[in-house]
Design a protein around this motif. Structure first.
Motif, PDB file in Angstrom:
ATOM      1  N   VAL A 155      16.289  38.056  14.257  1.00  0.00           N
ATOM      2  CA  VAL A 155      15.483  37.810  13.054  1.00  0.00           C
ATOM      3  C   VAL A 155      16.013  36.586  12.313  1.00  0.00           C
ATOM      4  O   VAL A 155      15.250  35.691  11.907  1.00  0.00           O
ATOM      5  N   ILE A 156      17.341  36.528  12.150  1.00  0.00           N
ATOM      6  CA  ILE A 156      17.953  35.387  11.454  1.00  0.00           C
ATOM      7  C   ILE A 156      17.738  34.098  12.240  1.00  0.00           C
ATOM      8  O   ILE A 156      17.413  33.040  11.682  1.00  0.00           O
ATOM      9  N   TRP A 157      17.904  34.193  13.557  1.00  0.00           N
ATOM     10  CA  TRP A 157      17.756  33.011  14.412  1.00  0.00           C
ATOM     11  C   TRP A 157      16.355  32.419  14.321  1.00  0.00           C
ATOM     12  O   TRP A 157      16.187  31.202  14.164  1.00  0.00           O
ATOM     13  N   VAL A 158      15.359  33.271  14.409  1.00  0.00           N
ATOM     14  CA  VAL A 158      13.969  32.800  14.397  1.00  0.00           C
ATOM     15  C   VAL A 158      13.620  32.173  13.055  1.00  0.00           C
ATOM     16  O   VAL A 158      13.043  31.072  12.983  1.00  0.00           O
ATOM     17  N   PHE A 159      13.986  32.846  11.965  1.00  0.00           N
ATOM     18  CA  PHE A 159      13.639  32.318  10.650  1.00  0.00           C
ATOM     19  C   PHE A 159      14.430  31.057  10.324  1.00  0.00           C
ATOM     20  O   PHE A 159      13.890  30.118   9.717  1.00  0.00           O
ATOM     21  N   SER A 160      15.701  31.024  10.717  1.00  0.00           N
ATOM     22  CA  SER A 160      16.508  29.839  10.401  1.00  0.00           C
ATOM     23  C   SER A 160      15.997  28.607  11.132  1.00  0.00           C
ATOM     24  O   SER A 160      16.023  27.492  10.587  1.00  0.00           O
ATOM     25  N   TRP A 168      25.421  25.222   9.029  1.00  0.00           N
ATOM     26  CA  TRP A 168      26.459  26.015   8.378  1.00  0.00           C
ATOM     27  C   TRP A 168      25.868  27.262   7.730  1.00  0.00           C
ATOM     28  O   TRP A 168      26.507  28.326   7.674  1.00  0.00           O
ATOM     29  N   GLU A 169      24.638  27.147   7.237  1.00  0.00           N
ATOM     30  CA  GLU A 169      23.996  28.305   6.609  1.00  0.00           C
ATOM     31  C   GLU A 169      23.631  29.339   7.669  1.00  0.00           C
ATOM     32  O   GLU A 169      23.818  30.552   7.469  1.00  0.00           O
ATOM     33  N   MET A 174      24.867  34.588  10.081  1.00  0.00           N
ATOM     34  CA  MET A 174      25.067  35.350  11.318  1.00  0.00           C
ATOM     35  C   MET A 174      26.438  36.013  11.336  1.00  0.00           C
ATOM     36  O   MET A 174      26.586  37.165  11.756  1.00  0.00           O
ATOM     37  N   PHE A 175      27.468  35.296  10.869  1.00  0.00           N
ATOM     38  CA  PHE A 175      28.808  35.872  10.822  1.00  0.00           C
ATOM     39  C   PHE A 175      28.834  37.079   9.885  1.00  0.00           C
ATOM     40  O   PHE A 175      29.422  38.124  10.213  1.00  0.00           O
ATOM     41  N   ALA A 176      28.217  36.944   8.724  1.00  0.00           N
ATOM     42  CA  ALA A 176      28.173  38.060   7.774  1.00  0.00           C
ATOM     43  C   ALA A 176      27.415  39.246   8.361  1.00  0.00           C
ATOM     44  O   ALA A 176      27.798  40.411   8.161  1.00  0.00           O
ATOM     45  N   ILE A 178      27.111  40.032  11.609  1.00  0.00           N
ATOM     46  CA  ILE A 178      27.939  40.666  12.637  1.00  0.00           C
ATOM     47  C   ILE A 178      29.022  41.534  12.000  1.00  0.00           C
ATOM     48  O   ILE A 178      29.265  42.668  12.430  1.00  0.00           O
ATOM     49  N   CYS A 179      29.675  41.025  10.951  1.00  0.00           N
ATOM     50  CA  CYS A 179      30.712  41.808  10.258  1.00  0.00           C
ATOM     51  C   CYS A 179      30.130  43.096   9.681  1.00  0.00           C
ATOM     52  O   CYS A 179      30.738  44.177   9.787  1.00  0.00           O
ATOM     53  N   THR A 180      28.952  42.989   9.097  1.00  0.00           N
ATOM     54  CA  THR A 180      28.308  44.176   8.527  1.00  0.00           C
ATOM     55  C   THR A 180      27.949  45.176   9.617  1.00  0.00           C
ATOM     56  O   THR A 180      28.109  46.396   9.454  1.00  0.00           O
ATOM     57  N   LEU A 181      27.469  44.681  10.757  1.00  0.00           N
ATOM     58  CA  LEU A 181      27.122  45.551  11.872  1.00  0.00           C
ATOM     59  C   LEU A 181      28.344  46.292  12.404  1.00  0.00           C
ATOM     60  O   LEU A 181      28.269  47.484  12.732  1.00  0.00           O
ATOM     61  N   VAL A 182      29.478  45.604  12.488  1.00  0.00           N
ATOM     62  CA  VAL A 182      30.704  46.237  12.986  1.00  0.00           C
ATOM     63  C   VAL A 182      31.138  47.362  12.056  1.00  0.00           C
ATOM     64  O   VAL A 182      31.455  48.468  12.493  1.00  0.00           O
ATOM     65  N   VAL A 183      31.159  47.082  10.754  1.00  0.00           N
ATOM     66  CA  VAL A 183      31.545  48.115   9.779  1.00  0.00           C
ATOM     67  C   VAL A 183      30.580  49.285   9.834  1.00  0.00           C
ATOM     68  O   VAL A 183      30.981  50.453   9.814  1.00  0.00           O
ATOM     69  N   TRP A 184      29.296  48.990   9.935  1.00  0.00           N
ATOM     70  CA  TRP A 184      28.290  50.055   9.993  1.00  0.00           C
ATOM     71  C   TRP A 184      28.456  50.889  11.252  1.00  0.00           C
ATOM     72  O   TRP A 184      28.394  52.118  11.205  1.00  0.00           O
ATOM     73  N   GLN A 185      28.693  50.238  12.396  1.00  0.00           N
ATOM     74  CA  GLN A 185      28.820  50.956  13.656  1.00  0.00           C
ATOM     75  C   GLN A 185      30.031  51.885  13.637  1.00  0.00           C
ATOM     76  O   GLN A 185      29.987  52.989  14.192  1.00  0.00           O
TER      77      GLN A 185
END
Length: 473
Positions: A155-160, A168-169, A174-176, A178-185
């Protein structure tokens, strides 16, 4: 800019959104050209995604347990975040209809991936995927975890790309994510949508008080060896209680030794199994030492021989004993060698069946000992399946080869070849069973085997080996 198509009707929009989800999976901006956002489509796909996720969680739980609303709330976090992203994008681009698109596309893709997971889970439960090697089948959960991460990043890739965000944005978002996904998982594992509550193992009062009598009776029935002839003594140890294959295997092999190899009255089985706690003595370091001591006292040390068979899970230099909630000490090669030496048993045939069981060979080998292991020191063994009666090595060596051969060396060679064929057919790495024969035992073994194997005239005709049920170590 993003030019969204107007809504036509519910079913047309449904088809368009499903196709848009497939383009999103490919990371293509074409998904934004096809999507037809509406509040009805968002609600519909939200219900479908929640339903499919609940179905998959129920299937993974073995169709048991109970619905866990906290798990559903945890899952809903992601479309909610996508909706917030849509609100931000709609304000940033001054396009109000864009508000629903990120959440809608995410839900479409998630529901589609989960439907495939449900299908694979069903096929696996029904045994239709047994032809797959375990190493491939076991990678499927990791594959779908990667797909779950990708559907958010897509979703981020397509919209960006469509909105031409600076690199950089894109990278920061994307980094944020992935970090959120790891914590959630990490947190969601404790809160599945369909939850099976852990049941703490218990030890009944009957089993607690029965165990002392069971061990004493098992040891008391071990008979003296007749000094005029050679006798074989059998000790079987089933180490783990949570895989019933070890209990089944030890009981079957003891029966085979008693009826075919003449160890009746000279055999002991120590079994860790919740179903036998009031009928058989458990396997522990204490019970193993006492059984070895008793056999050593009763046997003629000059001419009698012990056949010790141990089956369980294992790690390098570690044979697992488990019978929750009892806290059992584990077996290592040094302890086992010391226990055998304390017993005074001279002639020993020791077979250890577990992963990495070859690590026991250096400590156990001696001039008067034959050591056989189901695997090399750095290899796993296979067949530890609750639905099986034997492990791979147990079936190949005891249930097949020792019924057809008249020497342990021939039986081992035949079993090693059989296990290798099964492992190759299942796509497993070869376990490489080991054979270590002491120099004195090499001279003595042919004489001892005359009292173990029936006359060749009574041996059954060879039967073709059957491929066993797929299982993991």
């Amino acid at each position: 800019m993003i030019d969204l198509k107007p809504s036509i009707n519910f079913w047309h929009d449904l088809k368009s959104n499903q196709i848009a989800g497939l383009w999103l999976f490919l990371g293509s901006r074409r998904s934004l050209e096809i999507v037809h956002p509406s509040i009805f489509q968002l609600i519909f796909w939200g219900a479908i995604a929640a339903g499919v996720n609940t179905l998959f969680s129920w299937m993974v739980a073995g169709q048991a347990g109970h619905f866990n609303s906290q798990g559903l709330v945890s899952y809903a976090l992601w479309p909610f975040i996508a909706l917030i992203v849509g609100i931000f994008l709609s304000q940033r681009t001054n396009n109000p209809r864009l508000m629903l698109v990120p959440a809608l596309l995410w839900l479409v893709l998630d529901a589609s991936i989960l439907l495939i997971q449900c299908l694979l889970q069903y096929l696996g439960d029904q045994g239709y995927l047994d032809f797959l090697p375990d190493r491939i089948y076991n990678t499927l959960p990791n594959l779908f975890l990667i797909l779950f991460v990708w559907q958010s990043l897509a979703v981020i890739w397509v919209f960006s790309r469509q909105l031409k965000w600076p690199w950089w944005e894109r990278g920061l978002i994307m980094f944020a994510t992935i970090c959120t996904l790891v914590v959630w998982q990490m947190s969601v594992k404790e809160q599945p949508i369909w939850k099976v509550d852990d049941v703490q193992p218990t030890l009944s009062e009957d089993a607690l008080y029965a165990q002392g009598d069971l061990l004493n009776k098992a040891l008391e029935q071990v008979q003296f060896g007749d000094f005029s002839q050679t006798h074989w003594y059998f000790l079987g140890v089933a180490g783990d209680s949570y895989d019933s294959v070890f209990s089944s295997e030890i009981q079957r092999i003891k029966s085979q030794f008693d009826t075919r190899f003449g160890t009746f009255g000279r055999s002991v089985e120590l079994v860790n199994d919740p179903n036998t706690r009031t009928t058989l003595p458990i396997a522990s370091r204490t019970s193993i030492q006492q059984a070895l001591n008793r056999i050593g006292q009763q046997m003629n040390k000059e001419s009698d021989v012990l056949f010790l068979y141990m089956a369980s899970h294992g790690e390098p230099n570690h044979f697992e004993l488990e019978n929750a909630p009892i806290d059992l000490k584990q077996i290592d090669p040094k302890w086992l060698r010391e226990a055998l030496d304390k017993s005074g048993i001279r002639w020993r045939v020791i077979v250890v069946s577990s992963c990495y069981s070859g690590s026991f060979v250096p400590a156990l080998q001696s001039d008067n000992t034959l050591v056989i292991t189901a695997s090399a020191a750095d290899r796993s063994s296979f067949g530890c399946n609750n639905e099986a009666d034997y492990t791979y090595f147990g079936r190949a060596f005891f249930d097949q080869a020792m019924r057809e051969k008249s020497s342990l060396k021939d039986a081992f060679g035949d079993a090693k070849a059989t296990v290798s064929r099964w492992e190759t057919a299942q796509g497993f790495e070869s376990s490489e069973p080991q054979w270590s024969l002491g120099k004195n035992m090499e001279l003595m073994l042919p004489q001892l085997e005359k009292h173990l194997f029936p006359s060749p005239n009574n041996l059954p005709a060879n039967n073709p080996a059957m491929l066993p049920t797929t299982a993991s170590p």
